[in-house]
Design a protein around this motif. Sequence first.
Motif, PDB file in Angstrom:
ATOM      1  N   ALA A  26       0.256  11.896  10.966  1.00  0.00           N
ATOM      2  CA  ALA A  26      -0.158  13.106  10.190  1.00  0.00           C
ATOM      3  C   ALA A  26       0.827  13.860   9.519  1.00  0.00           C
ATOM      4  CB  ALA A  26      -1.085  13.983  10.915  1.00  0.00           C
ATOM      5  N   LYS A  27       2.037  13.681   9.925  1.00  0.00           N
ATOM      6  CA  LYS A  27       3.141  14.478   9.328  1.00  0.00           C
ATOM      7  C   LYS A  27       4.049  13.544   8.499  1.00  0.00           C
ATOM      8  CE  LYS A  27       3.270  17.639  13.257  1.00  0.00           C
ATOM      9  NZ  LYS A  27       4.098  18.189  14.404  1.00  0.00           N
ATOM     10  N   THR A  28       3.581  12.230   8.390  1.00  0.00           N
ATOM     11  CA  THR A  28       4.249  11.114   7.785  1.00  0.00           C
ATOM     12  C   THR A  28       3.836  11.184   6.308  1.00  0.00           C
ATOM     13  OG1 THR A  28       4.993  10.334   9.644  1.00  0.00           O
ATOM     14  CG2 THR A  28       5.380   9.210   7.767  1.00  0.00           C
ATOM     15  N   ALA A  29       4.654  11.156   5.211  1.00  0.00           N
ATOM     16  CA  ALA A  29       4.081  10.849   4.094  1.00  0.00           C
ATOM     17  C   ALA A  29       3.714   9.267   3.764  1.00  0.00           C
ATOM     18  CB  ALA A  29       5.273  11.108   2.988  1.00  0.00           C
ATOM     19  N   PRO A  30       2.699   9.115   2.893  1.00  0.00           N
ATOM     20  CA  PRO A  30       1.878   7.728   2.748  1.00  0.00           C
ATOM     21  C   PRO A  30       3.001   6.691   2.785  1.00  0.00           C
ATOM     22  CG  PRO A  30       0.675   9.516   1.442  1.00  0.00           C
ATOM     23  CD  PRO A  30       1.866  10.301   2.240  1.00  0.00           C
ATOM     24  N   CYS A  31       3.964   6.984   1.778  1.00  0.00           N
ATOM     25  CA  CYS A  31       4.931   6.006   1.495  1.00  0.00           C
ATOM     26  C   CYS A  31       5.716   5.489   2.817  1.00  0.00           C
ATOM     27  CB  CYS A  31       5.743   6.229   0.301  1.00  0.00           C
ATOM     28  SG  CYS A  31       6.657   7.734   0.819  1.00  0.00           S
ATOM     29  N   ASP A  32       6.077   6.438   3.438  1.00  0.00           N
ATOM     30  CA  ASP A  32       6.867   6.427   4.834  1.00  0.00           C
ATOM     31  C   ASP A  32       5.772   5.539   6.000  1.00  0.00           C
ATOM     32  OD1 ASP A  32       9.211   7.382   3.922  1.00  0.00           O
ATOM     33  OD2 ASP A  32       8.629   9.398   4.674  1.00  0.00           O
ATOM     34  N   THR A  33       4.695   5.885   5.909  1.00  0.00           N
ATOM     35  CA  THR A  33       3.592   5.463   6.688  1.00  0.00           C
ATOM     36  C   THR A  33       3.546   3.819   5.975  1.00  0.00           C
ATOM     37  OG1 THR A  33       2.503   7.518   7.050  1.00  0.00           O
ATOM     38  CG2 THR A  33       1.278   5.284   7.559  1.00  0.00           C
ATOM     39  N   ALA A  34       3.559   3.761   5.007  1.00  0.00           N
ATOM     40  CA  ALA A  34       3.484   2.130   4.720  1.00  0.00           C
ATOM     41  C   ALA A  34       4.579   1.450   4.909  1.00  0.00           C
ATOM     42  CB  ALA A  34       3.247   2.177   3.014  1.00  0.00           C
ATOM     43  N   VAL A  93      -1.946   5.143   1.281  1.00  0.00           N
ATOM     44  CA  VAL A  93      -1.085   4.186   2.043  1.00  0.00           C
ATOM     45  C   VAL A  93      -1.140   2.960   1.721  1.00  0.00           C
ATOM     46  CG1 VAL A  93      -0.598   3.214   4.381  1.00  0.00           C
ATOM     47  CG2 VAL A  93      -0.791   5.607   4.010  1.00  0.00           C
ATOM     48  N   LEU A  94      -2.533   2.416   1.331  1.00  0.00           N
ATOM     49  CA  LEU A  94      -2.810   0.885   0.615  1.00  0.00           C
ATOM     50  C   LEU A  94      -2.083   0.856  -0.737  1.00  0.00           C
ATOM     51  CD1 LEU A  94      -6.421   0.631   1.428  1.00  0.00           C
ATOM     52  CD2 LEU A  94      -4.872  -0.778   2.530  1.00  0.00           C
ATOM     53  N   GLU A  95      -1.939   1.943  -1.267  1.00  0.00           N
ATOM     54  CA  GLU A  95      -1.245   1.620  -2.613  1.00  0.00           C
ATOM     55  C   GLU A  95       0.253   1.340  -2.524  1.00  0.00           C
ATOM     56  OE1 GLU A  95      -1.547   5.351  -4.759  1.00  0.00           O
ATOM     57  OE2 GLU A  95      -3.648   5.531  -4.624  1.00  0.00           O
ATOM     58  N   GLU A  96       0.717   1.690  -1.270  1.00  0.00           N
ATOM     59  CA  GLU A  96       2.203   1.586  -1.136  1.00  0.00           C
ATOM     60  C   GLU A  96       2.403   0.115  -0.665  1.00  0.00           C
ATOM     61  OE1 GLU A  96       4.296   3.470  -2.364  1.00  0.00           O
ATOM     62  OE2 GLU A  96       2.981   5.250  -2.882  1.00  0.00           O
ATOM     63  N   LEU A  97       1.798  -0.545   0.118  1.00  0.00           N
ATOM     64  CA  LEU A  97       1.711  -1.599   0.765  1.00  0.00           C
ATOM     65  C   LEU A  97       1.946  -2.835  -0.115  1.00  0.00           C
ATOM     66  CD1 LEU A  97      -0.886  -1.167   3.677  1.00  0.00           C
ATOM     67  CD2 LEU A  97       1.624  -1.077   4.091  1.00  0.00           C
ATOM     68  N   SER A  98       2.780  -3.866   0.487  1.00  0.00           N
ATOM     69  CA  SER A  98       2.986  -5.020  -0.270  1.00  0.00           C
ATOM     70  C   SER A  98       1.384  -5.865  -0.182  1.00  0.00           C
ATOM     71  CB  SER A  98       3.860  -5.985   0.356  1.00  0.00           C
ATOM     72  OG  SER A  98       3.861  -6.256   1.746  1.00  0.00           O
ATOM     73  N   GLU A  99       1.211  -6.883  -1.172  1.00  0.00           N
ATOM     74  CA  GLU A  99       0.089  -7.606  -0.991  1.00  0.00           C
ATOM     75  C   GLU A  99      -0.361  -8.185   0.291  1.00  0.00           C
ATOM     76  OE1 GLU A  99      -2.023 -10.850  -3.775  1.00  0.00           O
ATOM     77  OE2 GLU A  99      -0.374 -10.047  -4.483  1.00  0.00           O
ATOM     78  N   ASP A 100       0.687  -8.830   0.688  1.00  0.00           N
ATOM     79  CA  ASP A 100       0.422  -9.630   2.148  1.00  0.00           C
ATOM     80  C   ASP A 100      -0.124  -8.703   3.315  1.00  0.00           C
ATOM     81  OD1 ASP A 100      -0.078 -12.458   2.614  1.00  0.00           O
ATOM     82  OD2 ASP A 100       1.768 -12.417   3.760  1.00  0.00           O
TER      83      ASP A 100
END
Length: 452
Positions: free
Chosen positions: A34-42, A68-75
């Motif tokens: 919850a304290k982590t940015a979405p990009c860092d969670t990804a 978070v989904l936005e930041e993840l690689s496709e696979d």
Amino acid sequence: MPEAFEQDYPLQQLKQVTKSLNSGQFVQVRRMLAKTAPCDTALLLESSPHKIRRLLWQLVDPDVQGDVLEELSEDVRLGIIAQMEPKHIAAATEDMGHDDLGEVLRSLPDTVYKDVVSAMDIQDRERATQALSYQERSAGALMNTDTVTIRPDVTLDVVLRYIRLRGELPEGTDDLYVVDKHNCFIGALSLSTLLTNPPEKIVRDLMDEDCESIPISMDESEVAQLFERHNWISAPVVDDNDQLLGRVTIDDIVDVIREDAEHSLLSLAGLDDEEDTFAPVLKSSKKRSVWLGVNLLTALAAAFVASFFEGTLDVLPILAVLNGIVPSMGGVAGSQSLTLVIRGIAVGHINQTNQRFLMMKELAIGALNGILWSLLIAGVIALWQWDFMLGGVLAFAMFMNLVVAGVAGASIPIILKRMNIDPALAGSVVLTTVTDIVGIFAFLGTATWLLI
């Protein structure tokens, strides 16, 4: 983010999360996330083995799952989406930007995509349809529709009051786009111009009429080249009638540049640039087996050529010892040319006007290297085996292969590009085949002719 996680991220956080998961402290992990940015969670998800990743995703706040989904690689994204219900996927994509929504939906299997669209409300369904209407890897698929438009005949004071009424500007905004009553793009007004000029000034007198727009169908790699060349932060996207459709921002261009670089690097080894590092063994093995099979075929082709000279090898066994030198040198020389040309194609340096010069340059380099290393290897073999004829045969074969390797390394990517085949993916296989066959044939063929 907690101070303990600031250094050596994500290693320290991954250790802490893994330790908490192993001890069953799921509430603690949820608080960390919850304290982590979405990009860092990804990044944390992509850095985790498959089983830990599944558990981590269940602990991510549903309100930020879309980010978070936005930041993840496709696979990795596909693996996570596979464990989500269609209604949850629809909820996660609700607040996504136009470009990210299109990217996520395109990565879904057809059956899942239909279920997700069915779970969307009417407004999101229309957004999804629009996002998918543009060609993949085009400016349309890359753009966002969150533009701020103004008319040319208003004062700066009116523009400032309009911005205050909006309350906020879209992220990455450096220009306001000026459009006519038909929404046709006619110029741009920078924020610095807006803030540093008298409020009674008219937009038309201060706007940049030479502001370059991007066609909706332009390939994203070409868009990235324009951003790099002009140092843009954002740029407007227009259709064939110059109507403003959206804008591309620098954060999306950074992703394109990174993806192109990863693609060029990993494709040389036959790997998918979106492949999950921690994917299951069978899945990764299946993907890599295809490439290994192709390389096996090329090796068999080289062995087939060598089989024509079995009699020569029986008479002169030393040829079998030396036979690997010529193809090896040709492969290295060809790879140098191949890599240089693939890079030139990727950044737009190579075109119809300079291809001939490039070919002649690589031919000259191959000839000069051929002379240098042929003389050197001839001297080494002559002193080693006390056989000047054998040294001459090896020198001739090496010269021929280095010349062919230089020309092949330059021409193969260009030919593959014209055939709409990815040079980074197929170029090294074709080059290896050429240098192996030419090297073996030149060496053993010349040896059969002169030494037997």
